[in-house]
Write a protein that holds these residues in place. Structure first.
Motif, short mmCIF file in Angstrom:
data_model
loop_
_atom_site.label_atom_id
_atom_site.label_comp_id
_atom_site.label_asym_id
_atom_site.label_seq_id
_atom_site.Cartn_x
_atom_site.Cartn_y
_atom_site.Cartn_z
N THR A 309 0.85 -1.19 0.00
CA THR A 309 0.00 0.00 0.00
C THR A 309 0.88 1.24 0.00
O THR A 309 1.92 1.29 0.66
CB THR A 309 -0.93 0.02 1.22
OG1 THR A 309 -0.16 -0.10 2.42
CG2 THR A 309 -1.93 -1.13 1.15
N VAL A 310 0.46 2.25 -0.74
CA VAL A 310 1.21 3.50 -0.90
C VAL A 310 0.31 4.65 -0.46
O VAL A 310 -0.82 4.79 -0.95
CB VAL A 310 1.67 3.69 -2.35
CG1 VAL A 310 2.41 5.01 -2.51
CG2 VAL A 310 2.55 2.53 -2.79
N THR A 311 0.80 5.48 0.45
CA THR A 311 -0.01 6.58 0.99
C THR A 311 0.37 7.93 0.41
O THR A 311 -0.28 8.93 0.72
CB THR A 311 0.13 6.63 2.52
OG1 THR A 311 1.53 6.77 2.86
CG2 THR A 311 -0.41 5.37 3.17
N GLY A 312 1.40 7.99 -0.40
CA GLY A 312 1.79 9.26 -0.98
C GLY A 312 2.66 9.09 -2.20
O GLY A 312 3.49 8.17 -2.27
N GLY A 313 2.49 9.96 -3.21
CA GLY A 313 3.33 9.93 -4.40
C GLY A 313 2.69 9.31 -5.61
O GLY A 313 3.20 9.46 -6.72
N LEU A 314 1.56 8.63 -5.44
CA LEU A 314 0.90 7.98 -6.56
C LEU A 314 -0.58 8.29 -6.56
O LEU A 314 -1.18 8.56 -5.51
CB LEU A 314 1.09 6.45 -6.50
CG LEU A 314 2.46 5.89 -6.86
CD1 LEU A 314 2.47 4.38 -6.69
CD2 LEU A 314 2.86 6.27 -8.29
N GLN A 315 -1.17 8.21 -7.75
CA GLN A 315 -2.60 8.37 -7.90
C GLN A 315 -3.16 7.17 -8.64
O GLN A 315 -2.49 6.57 -9.49
CB GLN A 315 -2.95 9.65 -8.67
CG GLN A 315 -2.60 10.93 -7.93
CD GLN A 315 -3.03 12.17 -8.70
OE1 GLN A 315 -3.50 12.07 -9.82
NE2 GLN A 315 -2.87 13.33 -8.07
N ALA A 316 -4.39 6.81 -8.30
CA ALA A 316 -5.04 5.69 -8.97
C ALA A 316 -5.12 5.96 -10.47
O ALA A 316 -5.42 7.08 -10.89
CB ALA A 316 -6.43 5.46 -8.39
N GLY A 317 -4.85 4.93 -11.27
CA GLY A 317 -4.91 5.06 -12.71
C GLY A 317 -3.56 5.23 -13.37
O GLY A 317 -3.43 5.01 -14.58
N GLU A 318 -2.54 5.64 -12.62
CA GLU A 318 -1.21 5.75 -13.19
C GLU A 318 -0.64 4.36 -13.44
O GLU A 318 -1.10 3.36 -12.87
CB GLU A 318 -0.30 6.54 -12.25
CG GLU A 318 -0.68 8.01 -12.14
CD GLU A 318 0.33 8.80 -11.32
OE1 GLU A 318 0.92 9.76 -11.86
OE2 GLU A 318 0.54 8.45 -10.13
N THR A 319 0.38 4.32 -14.30
CA THR A 319 1.00 3.04 -14.67
C THR A 319 2.41 2.99 -14.12
O THR A 319 3.19 3.94 -14.30
CB THR A 319 1.02 2.87 -16.19
OG1 THR A 319 -0.32 2.95 -16.70
CG2 THR A 319 1.61 1.52 -16.57
N VAL A 320 2.75 1.89 -13.45
CA VAL A 320 4.09 1.71 -12.90
C VAL A 320 4.71 0.46 -13.49
O VAL A 320 4.03 -0.52 -13.79
CB VAL A 320 4.05 1.60 -11.36
CG1 VAL A 320 3.60 2.90 -10.74
CG2 VAL A 320 3.17 0.45 -10.90
N VAL A 321 6.03 0.50 -13.66
CA VAL A 321 6.77 -0.67 -14.15
C VAL A 321 6.93 -1.65 -13.00
O VAL A 321 7.27 -1.26 -11.87
CB VAL A 321 8.15 -0.24 -14.69
CG1 VAL A 321 8.94 -1.46 -15.16
CG2 VAL A 321 7.98 0.76 -15.82
N THR A 322 6.70 -2.93 -13.27
CA THR A 322 6.70 -3.94 -12.20
C THR A 322 7.79 -4.99 -12.36
O THR A 322 7.89 -5.89 -11.52
CB THR A 322 5.34 -4.64 -12.13
OG1 THR A 322 5.08 -5.29 -13.39
CG2 THR A 322 4.23 -3.65 -11.83
N ALA A 323 8.60 -4.90 -13.39
CA ALA A 323 9.67 -5.89 -13.56
C ALA A 323 10.88 -5.21 -14.20
O ALA A 323 10.74 -4.31 -15.03
CB ALA A 323 9.21 -7.07 -14.42
N GLY A 324 12.08 -5.61 -13.79
CA GLY A 324 13.31 -5.04 -14.34
C GLY A 324 13.55 -3.61 -13.94
O GLY A 324 14.18 -2.84 -14.68
N VAL A 325 13.06 -3.21 -12.76
CA VAL A 325 13.14 -1.81 -12.36
C VAL A 325 14.57 -1.34 -12.10
O VAL A 325 14.86 -0.14 -12.17
CB VAL A 325 12.28 -1.56 -11.10
CG1 VAL A 325 10.81 -1.77 -11.42
CG2 VAL A 325 12.71 -2.47 -9.96
N HIS A 326 15.48 -2.26 -11.80
CA HIS A 326 16.85 -1.87 -11.48
C HIS A 326 17.71 -1.61 -12.73
O HIS A 326 18.82 -1.10 -12.62
CB HIS A 326 17.51 -2.94 -10.62
CG HIS A 326 16.84 -3.13 -9.29
ND1 HIS A 326 16.97 -2.23 -8.25
CD2 HIS A 326 16.02 -4.10 -8.83
CE1 HIS A 326 16.27 -2.64 -7.22
NE2 HIS A 326 15.68 -3.78 -7.54
N SER A 327 17.18 -1.97 -13.90
CA SER A 327 17.99 -1.80 -15.12
C SER A 327 17.53 -0.63 -15.97
O SER A 327 18.09 -0.40 -17.04
CB SER A 327 17.92 -3.10 -15.94
OG SER A 327 16.58 -3.40 -16.30
#
Length: 349
Positions: A309-327
């Motif tokens: 769960t995230v309480t700050g910095g994001l809004q519903a509907g946005e798209t986040v990368v979920t794999a390979g984030v370190h590269s």
């Protein structure tokens, strides 16, 4: 020479453009959701009867007859079994005779006391003696009534533990019954979900024998003490009566949805979060430029379904990368991995 230099520059530019096209990375992404929009956690459970009891005589003695068979439907108050009443009938007859004698004598003494014909001590003895024999008489009368074992509710006979002519002690189960009320479902939840039970919002269950059916549930209660497996028993009741209902003993899968206490709280896969200088960060996908940008977020709790769960910095509907984030790197162009479909299983290109 000028022409050759121009050709070289043109060839170099084409090579760079081809390299840029070749380095567009395909990434897996997910949509930011309001926390509580999707099912929270799922637990295996078992359907149980609303009432499941072992019935016993309050007294001891030989069983005279058992009137029901296993699996038979019975009604509330119906006679299930009966004990030999001979000894209890004789006991009641003797007590009744004693009761009548003591009662008559006590009433005579009380009448004389009202006319000052006997002392207060004689009056007290008469009153207390009458109370004592009355209690004894009532107890023996109840004992004779207890030779009959009746159904406490509508239901089915589950099992017979004894047969006629067998002698049983008081409190020994003779017949077990289950009720015909709305079935219940029992699950066991870990301590991590027990501590946030106040955030439980809704419950549903599915049963394999009824494919496609979803049964709504209502919470009955949660045990306050863990069992030997450090799990807490939770009981729920099917809230809508249907023509076809799960039967006791069937396996069920219970889905628990958590309510969102703060509309600003969202959830994302845990794999989308990485740290930059000790700060939780995610890659946001910009659809207008098809690039990613890093954004710091405030995380709250890691859930058992692999999300956070995230309480700050994001809004519903946005798209986040979920794999390979370190590269990835800031501003890098990426291409989203297509969602899985019947013709593209696993989202492969």
């Amino acid at each position: 020479m000028i022409l050759s230099a121009g050709l070289m520059l043109s060839a170099s530019a084409c090579t760079n453009r081809r390299a840029d096209r070749e380095t567009v990375r395909t990434v897996k992404a997910d949509t930011v959701r309001v926390y509580g929009e999707k099912p929270g956690v799922t637990f295996p459970g078992k359907v149980k009867a609303a009432s499941d009891v072992n019935l016993a005589f309050r007294i001891s003695g030989p069983i005279a007859k058992i009137y029901v068979e296993e699996g038979r439907r019975v009604s509330r108050g119906q006679l299930l079994a009966e004990m030999d009443s001979r000894d209890y009938a004789v006991q009641l007859d003797a007590t009744e005779a004693e009761y009548k004698q003591v009662k008559a004598e006590a009433e005579r003494v009380i009448a004389l006391y009202e006319k000052n014909g006997v002392t207060a001590n004689d009056y007290d003895k008469a009153v207390y003696g009458l109370r004592q024999i009355t209690a004894k008489y009532e107890a023996h009368r109840n004992a004779l009534a207890d030779v009959k074992l009746c159904a406490p509710f509508d239901g089915y006979v589950q099992k017979r533990f004894f047969e006629a002519n067998e002698t049983v002690g008081a409190g020994m189960p003779v017949v077990s019954m289950i009720g015909t009320g709305v079935p219940e479902v029992e699950i066991n939840i870990p301590a991590s979900d027990f501590v946030r039970r106040s955030r439980f919002d809704s419950f549903t269950c599915t049963v394999d024998i009824y494919p496609g059916r979803v049964f709504p549930l209502e919470l009955i209660g949660v045990a306050r003490k863990a069992n030997l497996n450090q799990l807490y028993a939770m009981r729920l009741r099917i809230s809508e009566v249907a023509e076809q209902m799960p039967a006791p003993g069937m396996a069920a899968m219970v889905n628990v949805v958590f309510k969102s206490e703060n509309v600003a709280t969202v959830s994302i896969p845990l794999s989308a979060v990485f740290e930059v200088n000790g700060v939780s960060t995610v890659w946001i996908y910009r659809s207008d430029t098809q690039t990613v940008e890093a954004r710091a977020v405030e995380t709250d709790a890691v859930l058992t379904d692999g999300t956070v769960t995230v309480t700050g910095g994001l809004q519903a509907g946005e798209t986040v990368v979920t794999a390979g984030v370190h590269s990835l790197r800031e501003g890098e162009r990426v291409r989203l991995l297509p969602a899985a479909s019947s013709t593209n299983r696993g989202g492969l290109l």
